[in-house]
Design a protein around this motif. Structure first.
Motif, PDB file in Angstrom:
ATOM      1  N   TRP A 161       0.717  -0.916  -0.158  1.00  0.00           N
ATOM      2  CA  TRP A 161       0.128   0.034   0.103  1.00  0.00           C
ATOM      3  C   TRP A 161       0.753   1.061  -0.024  1.00  0.00           C
ATOM      4  CZ3 TRP A 161      -1.021   4.196   3.434  1.00  0.00           C
ATOM      5  CH2 TRP A 161      -2.205   4.817   2.796  1.00  0.00           C
ATOM      6  N   LYS A 162       2.149   1.207   0.845  1.00  0.00           N
ATOM      7  CA  LYS A 162       2.816   2.321   0.703  1.00  0.00           C
ATOM      8  C   LYS A 162       3.806   2.319  -0.411  1.00  0.00           C
ATOM      9  CE  LYS A 162       4.491   4.722   3.496  1.00  0.00           C
ATOM     10  NZ  LYS A 162       4.490   6.433   3.422  1.00  0.00           N
ATOM     11  N   GLY A 163       4.264   1.223  -1.058  1.00  0.00           N
ATOM     12  CA  GLY A 163       5.111   1.274  -2.120  1.00  0.00           C
ATOM     13  C   GLY A 163       4.607   1.548  -3.437  1.00  0.00           C
ATOM     14  N   THR A 164       3.517   0.864  -3.914  1.00  0.00           N
ATOM     15  CA  THR A 164       3.057   1.231  -5.099  1.00  0.00           C
ATOM     16  C   THR A 164       2.627   2.639  -5.595  1.00  0.00           C
ATOM     17  OG1 THR A 164       1.757  -0.934  -4.676  1.00  0.00           O
ATOM     18  CG2 THR A 164       0.819   0.589  -6.636  1.00  0.00           C
ATOM     19  N   PRO A 165       2.202   3.464  -4.628  1.00  0.00           N
ATOM     20  CA  PRO A 165       2.277   4.843  -5.321  1.00  0.00           C
ATOM     21  C   PRO A 165       3.453   5.522  -5.474  1.00  0.00           C
ATOM     22  CG  PRO A 165       0.713   4.797  -3.217  1.00  0.00           C
ATOM     23  CD  PRO A 165       1.657   3.354  -3.334  1.00  0.00           C
ATOM     24  N   PHE A 166       4.549   5.136  -4.483  1.00  0.00           N
ATOM     25  CA  PHE A 166       5.874   5.788  -4.403  1.00  0.00           C
ATOM     26  C   PHE A 166       6.618   5.194  -5.931  1.00  0.00           C
ATOM     27  CE2 PHE A 166      10.484   4.744  -3.716  1.00  0.00           C
ATOM     28  CZ  PHE A 166      10.680   6.191  -3.571  1.00  0.00           C
ATOM     29  N   ILE A 167       6.323   3.831  -6.304  1.00  0.00           N
ATOM     30  CA  ILE A 167       6.869   3.640  -7.464  1.00  0.00           C
ATOM     31  C   ILE A 167       6.274   4.246  -8.694  1.00  0.00           C
ATOM     32  CG2 ILE A 167       7.325   1.714  -9.022  1.00  0.00           C
ATOM     33  CD1 ILE A 167       8.678   0.695  -6.895  1.00  0.00           C
ATOM     34  N   ALA A 168       4.729   4.434  -8.464  1.00  0.00           N
ATOM     35  CA  ALA A 168       4.051   5.141  -9.577  1.00  0.00           C
ATOM     36  C   ALA A 168       4.497   6.448  -9.771  1.00  0.00           C
ATOM     37  CB  ALA A 168       2.400   4.952  -9.227  1.00  0.00           C
ATOM     38  N   MET A 169       4.750   7.252  -8.682  1.00  0.00           N
ATOM     39  CA  MET A 169       5.026   8.681  -8.716  1.00  0.00           C
ATOM     40  C   MET A 169       6.490   8.677  -9.438  1.00  0.00           C
ATOM     41  SD  MET A 169       4.958  10.695  -5.232  1.00  0.00           S
ATOM     42  CE  MET A 169       6.574  11.174  -4.991  1.00  0.00           C
ATOM     43  N   VAL A 170       7.306   7.910  -9.040  1.00  0.00           N
ATOM     44  CA  VAL A 170       8.705   7.886  -9.656  1.00  0.00           C
ATOM     45  C   VAL A 170       8.532   7.592 -11.318  1.00  0.00           C
ATOM     46  CG1 VAL A 170      11.112   7.084  -9.873  1.00  0.00           C
ATOM     47  CG2 VAL A 170       9.892   7.361  -7.799  1.00  0.00           C
ATOM     48  N   VAL A 171       7.769   6.382 -11.490  1.00  0.00           N
ATOM     49  CA  VAL A 171       7.882   6.032 -12.957  1.00  0.00           C
ATOM     50  C   VAL A 171       6.911   7.195 -13.714  1.00  0.00           C
ATOM     51  CG1 VAL A 171       6.950   4.376 -14.458  1.00  0.00           C
ATOM     52  CG2 VAL A 171       8.089   3.633 -12.380  1.00  0.00           C
ATOM     53  N   TYR A 172       5.647   7.555 -13.147  1.00  0.00           N
ATOM     54  CA  TYR A 172       5.013   8.691 -13.769  1.00  0.00           C
ATOM     55  C   TYR A 172       5.676   9.814 -14.395  1.00  0.00           C
ATOM     56  CZ  TYR A 172       1.280  12.157 -14.506  1.00  0.00           C
ATOM     57  OH  TYR A 172       0.541  13.092 -15.153  1.00  0.00           O
ATOM     58  N   THR A 173       6.617  10.258 -13.417  1.00  0.00           N
ATOM     59  CA  THR A 173       7.392  11.556 -13.684  1.00  0.00           C
ATOM     60  C   THR A 173       8.215  11.381 -14.742  1.00  0.00           C
ATOM     61  OG1 THR A 173       7.696  11.704 -11.154  1.00  0.00           O
ATOM     62  CG2 THR A 173       8.973  13.415 -12.406  1.00  0.00           C
ATOM     63  N   VAL A 174       9.006  10.152 -15.030  1.00  0.00           N
ATOM     64  CA  VAL A 174       9.709   9.716 -15.998  1.00  0.00           C
ATOM     65  C   VAL A 174       9.064   9.732 -17.367  1.00  0.00           C
ATOM     66  CG1 VAL A 174      11.593   8.025 -16.813  1.00  0.00           C
ATOM     67  CG2 VAL A 174      11.356   8.472 -14.602  1.00  0.00           C
ATOM     68  N   LEU A 175       7.921   9.035 -17.035  1.00  0.00           N
ATOM     69  CA  LEU A 175       7.116   8.620 -18.340  1.00  0.00           C
ATOM     70  C   LEU A 175       6.496  10.107 -18.950  1.00  0.00           C
ATOM     71  CD1 LEU A 175       4.756   5.718 -17.460  1.00  0.00           C
ATOM     72  CD2 LEU A 175       6.526   5.924 -19.305  1.00  0.00           C
ATOM     73  N   SER A 176       5.873  10.967 -18.163  1.00  0.00           N
ATOM     74  CA  SER A 176       5.428  12.283 -18.440  1.00  0.00           C
ATOM     75  C   SER A 176       6.562  13.179 -18.784  1.00  0.00           C
ATOM     76  CB  SER A 176       4.599  12.769 -17.580  1.00  0.00           C
ATOM     77  OG  SER A 176       5.363  12.993 -16.292  1.00  0.00           O
ATOM     78  N   MET A 178       8.892  12.122 -20.716  1.00  0.00           N
ATOM     79  CA  MET A 178       9.746  11.522 -21.685  1.00  0.00           C
ATOM     80  C   MET A 178       9.095  12.082 -23.047  1.00  0.00           C
ATOM     81  SD  MET A 178      10.386   7.338 -21.961  1.00  0.00           S
ATOM     82  CE  MET A 178       9.245   7.108 -21.101  1.00  0.00           C
ATOM     83  N   ASN A 179      10.216  11.827 -24.171  1.00  0.00           N
ATOM     84  CA  ASN A 179       9.844  12.509 -25.465  1.00  0.00           C
ATOM     85  C   ASN A 179       8.630  11.218 -25.987  1.00  0.00           C
ATOM     86  OD1 ASN A 179       9.590  13.810 -27.549  1.00  0.00           O
ATOM     87  ND2 ASN A 179      11.834  13.871 -27.872  1.00  0.00           N
ATOM     88  N   ASN A 180       7.461  11.828 -26.369  1.00  0.00           N
ATOM     89  CA  ASN A 180       6.458  11.284 -26.725  1.00  0.00           C
ATOM     90  C   ASN A 180       6.584  10.545 -28.399  1.00  0.00           C
ATOM     91  OD1 ASN A 180       4.177  10.458 -25.379  1.00  0.00           O
ATOM     92  ND2 ASN A 180       3.389  12.463 -25.468  1.00  0.00           N
ATOM     93  N   LYS A 181       7.699  11.489 -28.942  1.00  0.00           N
ATOM     94  CA  LYS A 181       7.955  11.104 -30.358  1.00  0.00           C
ATOM     95  C   LYS A 181       8.541   9.429 -30.459  1.00  0.00           C
ATOM     96  CE  LYS A 181       8.424  15.671 -31.942  1.00  0.00           C
ATOM     97  NZ  LYS A 181       9.186  16.579 -31.390  1.00  0.00           N
TER      98      LYS A 181
END
Lengths: 287, 269
Positions: A161-176, A178-181
């Protein structure tokens, strides 16, 4: 001359704290684990405590328990966290409330995460009440004991419960960021969404997934609160075991306690090293 | 991305967020309940007893909440002050031993706090730092500094040193350069580093408990016995107040830094 020492001067305050507290504390633990503890007149170095700890059945079951909790909870968190981040990026039209809400667990302390699991999974928790309302069970004790159990299910869920949002936050920052191209090029060249996910997005986010896995793995392996609150008394998680030994009023017992701490520290590093090696190997094959 | 995929993603996202939030809703229900006996699915009676107890000025809870906030703010400020020069050194300059220091800085995230805490405990007692506010601040720096330095290092790597050099060339002294150029440039980084450090320090239980020796009683320590004894109503009320207090402090911190620096510069945002 002035130029070359400048960075060292800037690092001085931070290094004072690191060496003065962190390295000093760890060294003291190490010395005491070797049996050097002048405060009670122990001055001889020995490896006996390590021999004693590493052959102790209780210690080994605790170790296995801690590794199990850390590994399972971190792996589940990584899978769910990546899925969550990916689905947010994918389904997003504009910045919504979702983007803030999923981060809530990050600000909730682990002590409270333990309480949440207790509220939900305990034998008088919400799930048990639902099972009763549905007629699946007829009394509290029929609900499976998911807390304080030998498999650490409650502890694992608290960490997930604590870890999932943490991972999501980090990965989301990178994904968003990231160059969409890159994804668009791949799609244009005929890649399926699945292929884009596995061959473009995952390799690009891998370094941050990797480092956040390390952080939550190390945390759940070395933390005291959650296993103390909702874990079984046997086997105890290693940090809980270490503190119980630390509280022993007989100070001659101290080296034994510190040996547990050193093994705990050593294994944290070892796991990270092994994971790092595997990561490098995988990366090689991904090209 | 086709439409079917988008809907599926949206569905997965909402399910997962719901699963993350539901436990918190149960917590809210418990903290406002007066009686909620087994096997009721909903509280039989609602009441404010729990919340009022926590917020009662005569109770120790409010005192420890204020102590906690003060402690974590001090830890955050000290961490940022130490982290800024260290992060700049690591992010902008090249020097011997840089890789080693980068690794050392992150080590406290890997090493279990029990090992460091128990090792330094006796020394802190001898130095008169144990059971004291100062001692607890010092020991909180260990889990907090890695986050502060790491985030700010990334920021310095991105902004580099050219803006500062420009200012120096134009005749600004080092203090002017720092307050007018460096600080506004790293303001967004300060917000995220500061927030994370505050959260890490505010949630800290074990190190406070060990080094504080039962004298420095922070809010997580106040709620621990309630959770341990299974008093759901009180434990939930404490947790609710904790979460709200965190949110309030974080929002205020962000507002303060933003309003101060956005007035001064045009690069930011």
């Amino acid at each position: 001359m002035k130029k070359t020492i400048k960075p060292y001067i800037m690092l001085l305050p931070a290094m004072t704290i690191f060496f003065g507290i962190f390295v000093a504390g760890l060294s003291m633990t190490f010395l005491q684990s070797l049996g050097y503890f002048p405060a009670i007149g122990l001055r001889e170095f020995t490896l006996n405590h390590y021999k004693e700890v590493l052959t102790d059945h209780g210690f080994l079951t605790s170790l296995r328990f801690s590794l199990w909790i850390a590994f399972v909870s971190s792996s589940i968190s990584v899978v769910l966290g990546v899925l969550l981040a990916y689905s947010i990026v994918n389904s997003k039209h504009k910045k919504g409330l979702e983007e803030i809400v999923y981060k809530l667990p990050v600000i909730v302390p682990h002590v409270v995460a333990a309480l949440l699991v207790y509220n939900i999974l305990g034998q008088s928790g919400i799930l048990a009440r639902m099972a009763y309302a549905l007629g699946v069970i007829s009394q509290q004790s029929e609900f499976p004991a998911l807390l304080f159990d030998k498999n650490g299910i409650g502890i694992i869920l608290a960490y997930v419960w604590k870890g999932t949002p943490f991972i999501a936050m980090v990965v989301y920052t990178v994904l968003s960021n990231m160059n969409n191209k890159l994804s668009e090029v791949a799609l244009n060249l005929g890649a399926t969404n699945k292929q884009v996910f596995w061959h473009v997005l995952i390799p690009l986010t891998m370094p941050s997934i990797f480092s956040s896995f390390i952080i939550i793995f190390a945390f759940s392996f070395g933390a005291y609160e959650v296993p103390f609150l909702i874990g079984p008394t046997a086997p105890r998680a290693l940090p809980v075991q270490a503190y119980a030994e630390y509280m022993n009023p007989d100070w001659s017992h101290r080296p034994y306690t510190m040996t547990i701490n050193m093994v705990l520290t050593f294994i944290s590093f070892l796991c990270i090293w092994v994971y790092y090696k595997i990561f490098k190997l995988l990366n090689k094959y991904n090209g | 991305m086709n439409k079917r995929n988008r809907t599926l993603s949206s569905f997965i996202m909402h399910i997962m967020i719901l699963l993350l939030i539901l436990p918190l809703l149960v917590l809210v229900a418990w903290s406002f309940s007066k009686s909620w006996p087994w096997p009721n699915l909903f509280p039989r009676e609602f009441g404010l007893r729990g919340i009022l107890h926590v917020l009662d000025p005569s109770s120790r809870a409010l005192k420890s909440l204020l102590l906690s906030i003060r402690l974590s703010l001090v830890v955050t400020i000290v961490t940022l002050i130490i982290s800024i020069p260290a992060a700049k050194a690591l992010g902008v300059y090249n020097f011997k031993g840089k890789q080693f220091i980068k690794m050392l800085v992150l080590a406290p995230i890997i090493v279990p706090p029990v090992a460091v805490g128990m090792g330094i405990h006796l020394t802190f007692i001898r130095l008169g730092l144990a059971n004291r506010f100062t001692g607890v601040v010092l020991v909180h720096l260990i889990p907090c500094l890695p986050y502060g330095i790491r985030i700010l290092t990334d920021v310095f790597e991105i902004i580099g040193e050219s803006m500062e050099q420009q200012a120096r060339v134009l005749g600004a002294n080092s203090i002017q350069t720092f307050t007018n150029i460096t600080l506004p440039l790293i303001a967004p980084g300060l917000i995220s580093a500061g927030s994370l450090v505050f959260i890490v320090s505010f949630s800290q239980y074990f190190l406070t408990f060990l080094i504080g020796g039962g004298r420095i009683i922070t809010f997580p320590m106040m709620m621990f016995p309630y959770i341990q004894s299974g008093d759901r109503m009180m434990a939930s009320a404490y947790s609710m107040v904790f979460i709200l207090a965190t949110l309030v402090v974080l929002i205020m911190m962000e507002k303060a830094i933003k309003s101060y620096y956005s007035a001064k510069n045009y690069f930011y945002l």
